[in-house]
Design a protein around this motif. Sequence first.
Motif, short mmCIF file in Angstrom:
data_model
loop_
_atom_site.label_atom_id
_atom_site.label_comp_id
_atom_site.label_asym_id
_atom_site.label_seq_id
_atom_site.Cartn_x
_atom_site.Cartn_y
_atom_site.Cartn_z
N GLY A 250 0.82 -1.21 0.00
CA GLY A 250 0.00 0.00 0.00
C GLY A 250 0.85 1.26 0.00
N ILE A 251 1.88 1.28 0.84
CA ILE A 251 2.78 2.43 0.89
C ILE A 251 3.51 2.57 -0.44
N ALA A 252 3.94 1.44 -1.01
CA ALA A 252 4.64 1.48 -2.29
C ALA A 252 3.75 2.10 -3.36
N ALA A 253 2.47 1.73 -3.39
CA ALA A 253 1.54 2.30 -4.36
C ALA A 253 1.33 3.79 -4.11
N VAL A 254 1.24 4.17 -2.85
CA VAL A 254 1.07 5.59 -2.51
C VAL A 254 2.27 6.40 -2.99
N VAL A 255 3.46 5.87 -2.78
CA VAL A 255 4.67 6.58 -3.20
C VAL A 255 4.66 6.83 -4.70
N VAL A 256 4.37 5.79 -5.47
CA VAL A 256 4.36 5.92 -6.93
C VAL A 256 3.31 6.94 -7.37
N LEU A 257 2.10 6.81 -6.85
CA LEU A 257 1.03 7.71 -7.28
C LEU A 257 1.23 9.15 -6.78
N ALA A 258 1.71 9.31 -5.56
CA ALA A 258 1.93 10.65 -5.04
C ALA A 258 3.03 11.36 -5.83
N ARG A 259 4.09 10.64 -6.12
CA ARG A 259 5.18 11.26 -6.86
C ARG A 259 4.80 11.57 -8.30
N ASN B 72 -1.52 14.57 -18.64
CA ASN B 72 -1.32 13.25 -18.02
C ASN B 72 -2.33 12.95 -16.91
N LEU B 73 -3.23 13.88 -16.66
CA LEU B 73 -4.17 13.73 -15.56
C LEU B 73 -5.07 12.50 -15.73
N GLN B 74 -5.61 12.28 -16.92
CA GLN B 74 -6.53 11.15 -17.12
C GLN B 74 -5.83 9.82 -16.84
N ARG B 75 -4.60 9.68 -17.29
CA ARG B 75 -3.83 8.45 -17.02
C ARG B 75 -3.65 8.27 -15.52
N TRP B 76 -3.32 9.38 -14.80
CA TRP B 76 -3.11 9.29 -13.36
C TRP B 76 -4.42 8.92 -12.65
N LEU B 77 -5.53 9.53 -13.09
CA LEU B 77 -6.83 9.22 -12.47
C LEU B 77 -7.17 7.74 -12.65
N THR B 78 -6.88 7.19 -13.80
CA THR B 78 -7.14 5.77 -14.06
C THR B 78 -6.29 4.89 -13.14
N GLU B 79 -5.00 5.24 -13.01
CA GLU B 79 -4.11 4.47 -12.13
C GLU B 79 -4.57 4.56 -10.67
N ALA B 80 -4.94 5.76 -10.25
CA ALA B 80 -5.38 5.95 -8.86
C ALA B 80 -6.69 5.21 -8.60
N ASP B 81 -7.56 5.20 -9.59
CA ASP B 81 -8.84 4.52 -9.43
C ASP B 81 -8.66 3.00 -9.32
N GLN B 82 -7.60 2.48 -9.90
CA GLN B 82 -7.33 1.05 -9.84
C GLN B 82 -6.50 0.66 -8.63
N SER C 127 -5.40 0.06 -4.67
CA SER C 127 -6.10 -0.60 -3.58
C SER C 127 -6.32 0.31 -2.38
N ILE C 128 -5.95 1.58 -2.51
CA ILE C 128 -6.06 2.51 -1.39
C ILE C 128 -7.33 3.33 -1.55
N PRO C 129 -8.31 3.15 -0.66
CA PRO C 129 -9.59 3.85 -0.80
C PRO C 129 -9.46 5.37 -0.80
N GLU C 130 -8.52 5.91 -0.02
CA GLU C 130 -8.35 7.36 0.05
C GLU C 130 -7.87 7.92 -1.29
N LEU C 131 -7.00 7.20 -1.97
CA LEU C 131 -6.55 7.64 -3.29
C LEU C 131 -7.67 7.56 -4.31
N ARG C 132 -8.44 6.48 -4.25
CA ARG C 132 -9.59 6.36 -5.17
C ARG C 132 -10.58 7.49 -4.94
N SER C 133 -10.81 7.83 -3.68
CA SER C 133 -11.73 8.92 -3.35
C SER C 133 -11.19 10.25 -3.87
#
Length: 169
Positions: free
Chosen positions: A93-102, A115-125, A127-133
């Motif tokens: 979970g932390i690893a995913a947060v690091v990649v998406l946050a950076r 690049n926003l749409q690509r990032w939104l798709t990755e964040a939506d997929q 496993s972190i509910p806060e990122l999806r939200s």
Amino acid sequence: MSTVCDLRLWHKFRTEGITGTTILLAEIRLRGYRGAERTLRRWLIAVRGTQPPPLPPKTPSARAITAWIMRPHHKLNETERLALKDIQAKSEGIAAVVVLARSFTAIVRTFGGENLQRWLTEADQASIPELRSFATGLGRDYDAVRNGLMLTYSSGAVEGAITRVILWN
């Protein structure tokens, strides 16, 4: 008694020379120990004369971990880089947060709204509910967010003036 708290107690017992059962009992009762004095006495008899195992390293605070994630990689010192790498290895979970946050930070810093749409798709997929939200919230006002991430001018001064007028009337 074999938890990290026990190890800290053991170290306190050994390094500070506290040998009185009554003193130790009072201290650990403050920390939530509800056992009997006799149990503590048995434990002390068992550990007297032995060397305590090394204490596990302290877990970094959430604030420190957040700072490491949000700071550009090249601005972390070697100790911080290693600690963050270790935490990422222990938690997917932390690893995913690091990649998406950076990657989101890179979009903001480089005006990379394309690049926003690509990032939104990755964040939506993710496993972190806060990122999806967070991604869902950005997606609701996609055009405004995308434009805000692409355009170099700001309406911040106007917004501030409007806020002052609203608050003072």
